[in-house]
Write an enzyme that holds these catalytic residues in place. Structure first.
Site, mmCIF file in Angstrom:
data_model
loop_
_atom_site.group_PDB
_atom_site.id
_atom_site.type_symbol
_atom_site.label_atom_id
_atom_site.label_comp_id
_atom_site.label_asym_id
_atom_site.label_seq_id
_atom_site.Cartn_x
_atom_site.Cartn_y
_atom_site.Cartn_z
ATOM 1 N N GLU A 1 3.486 -7.944 6.098
ATOM 2 C CA GLU A 1 4.656 -7.450 6.597
ATOM 3 C C GLU A 1 4.811 -5.977 6.609
ATOM 4 O O GLU A 1 4.324 -5.200 5.698
ATOM 5 C CB GLU A 1 5.248 -8.141 5.570
ATOM 6 C CG GLU A 1 5.614 -9.813 5.999
ATOM 7 C CD GLU A 1 4.610 -10.635 5.494
ATOM 8 O OE1 GLU A 1 4.558 -10.478 4.230
ATOM 9 O OE2 GLU A 1 5.223 -11.793 5.227
ATOM 10 N N ASN B 1 9.618 1.158 10.153
ATOM 11 C CA ASN B 1 8.151 1.953 9.525
ATOM 12 C C ASN B 1 7.943 3.001 10.318
ATOM 13 O O ASN B 1 6.463 2.492 10.322
ATOM 14 C CB ASN B 1 7.929 0.863 8.512
ATOM 15 C CG ASN B 1 7.038 2.062 6.953
ATOM 16 O OD1 ASN B 1 6.656 3.427 7.105
ATOM 17 N ND2 ASN B 1 7.079 1.585 5.453
ATOM 18 N N TYR C 1 -1.960 0.610 10.437
ATOM 19 C CA TYR C 1 -1.936 0.230 10.914
ATOM 20 C C TYR C 1 -2.967 -0.442 12.251
ATOM 21 O O TYR C 1 -3.930 -0.870 12.757
ATOM 22 C CB TYR C 1 -1.226 -1.171 10.839
ATOM 23 C CG TYR C 1 -0.578 -1.598 9.286
ATOM 24 C CD1 TYR C 1 -1.619 -1.219 8.223
ATOM 25 C CD2 TYR C 1 0.647 -1.630 8.481
ATOM 26 C CE1 TYR C 1 -0.341 -1.310 6.581
ATOM 27 C CE2 TYR C 1 1.382 -1.683 7.661
ATOM 28 C CZ TYR C 1 0.822 -1.250 6.798
ATOM 29 O OH TYR C 1 1.028 -1.460 5.275
ATOM 30 N N ILE D 1 0.775 -0.953 0.259
ATOM 31 C CA ILE D 1 -0.290 -0.148 0.007
ATOM 32 C C ILE D 1 0.631 1.283 0.140
ATOM 33 O O ILE D 1 1.661 1.140 0.722
ATOM 34 C CB ILE D 1 -0.294 0.200 1.148
ATOM 35 C CG1 ILE D 1 -1.823 1.258 0.921
ATOM 36 C CG2 ILE D 1 -0.749 -0.151 2.589
ATOM 37 C CD1 ILE D 1 -3.375 0.783 1.962
ATOM 38 N N ALA D 2 0.952 2.591 -0.472
ATOM 39 C CA ALA D 2 1.682 2.978 -0.705
ATOM 40 C C ALA D 2 0.987 4.358 -1.285
ATOM 41 O O ALA D 2 -0.474 4.842 -2.248
ATOM 42 C CB ALA D 2 2.552 3.130 -1.445
ATOM 43 N N VAL D 3 1.336 5.906 -0.712
ATOM 44 C CA VAL D 3 0.524 6.990 -1.393
ATOM 45 C C VAL D 3 1.421 8.044 -1.660
ATOM 46 O O VAL D 3 2.937 8.338 -0.742
ATOM 47 C CB VAL D 3 -0.530 7.485 0.109
ATOM 48 C CG1 VAL D 3 -0.594 8.773 -0.516
ATOM 49 C CG2 VAL D 3 -1.397 6.530 0.339
#
Ligand SMILES: CC(C)(COP(=O)(O)OP(=O)(O)OC[C@H]1O[C@@H](n2cnc3c(N)ncnc32)[C@H](O)[C@@H]1OP(=O)(O)O)[C@@H](O)C(=O)NCCC(=O)NCCS
Length: 122
Positions: free
Chosen positions: A74, A79, A86, A40-42
């Site tokens: 994971e 991070n 999460y 997942i990335a923005v």
């Protein structure tokens, strides 16, 4: 990898788009009871506006609808942004995977029960 994932039946892929421009994405591989959040990335300038939360909400709902009972992921132990996301979304740490990444960093495996997500209808 992202483009390919749109064509795979075992992968749920979502894109966040602003004025025709891709600003975020996430994808989840579903295998029987477990779904695995592969990424997942923005984009940097769109962060802290709830884009990842929105993607995660929908990915969880779609994984639950596809029959998954648990979402696994994971995350690099360094991070903090992803881990905060999460934790806020109800994930809990399960165990560490030492030297999981190519550069030697450990991963934390996190999980969330999706049965409550399914019960709420997403
Ligand atoms: C992690 C990432 C996807 C978060 O995307 P985002 O759209 O900024 O996240 P959201 O705006 O939905 O944030 C939701 C919550 O996550 C937490 N969070 C997100 N970024 C954070 C940061 N930099 N520091 C601390 N908490 C953070 C906060 O609790 C936030 O809620 P709040 O803004 O109300 O405080 C983004 O930082 C990113 O793309 N990072 C690079 C790629 C990556 O590391 N992906 C994860 C791989 S496991």
């Amino acid at each position: 990898m992202l483009a390919d994932s749109f064509f795979r039946e075992d992968v749920i892929t979502l894109a966040a788009v602003d004025e025709g421009k891709l600003v975020g994405y996430g994808f989840v591989a579903v295998a029987l009871d477990d779904a695995d959040l592969a990424n997942i990335a923005v984009e940097a300038k769109y962060r802290r506006r709830g884009v990842a939360q929105g993607l995660l909400d929908r990915l969880e709902a779609q994984a639950a609808a596809a029959g998954a009972k648990r979402m696994l992921l994971e995350v690099r132990v360094s991070n903090a942004a992803a881990m905060s996301l999460y934790l806020k979304r109800g994930y809990a740490g399960l165990y560490a995977r030492p030297r999981y990444y190519a550069d030697g960093e450990d991963a934390l495996v996190m999980a969330k029960d999706l049965e409550s997500v399914a019960a709420q209808g997403g």
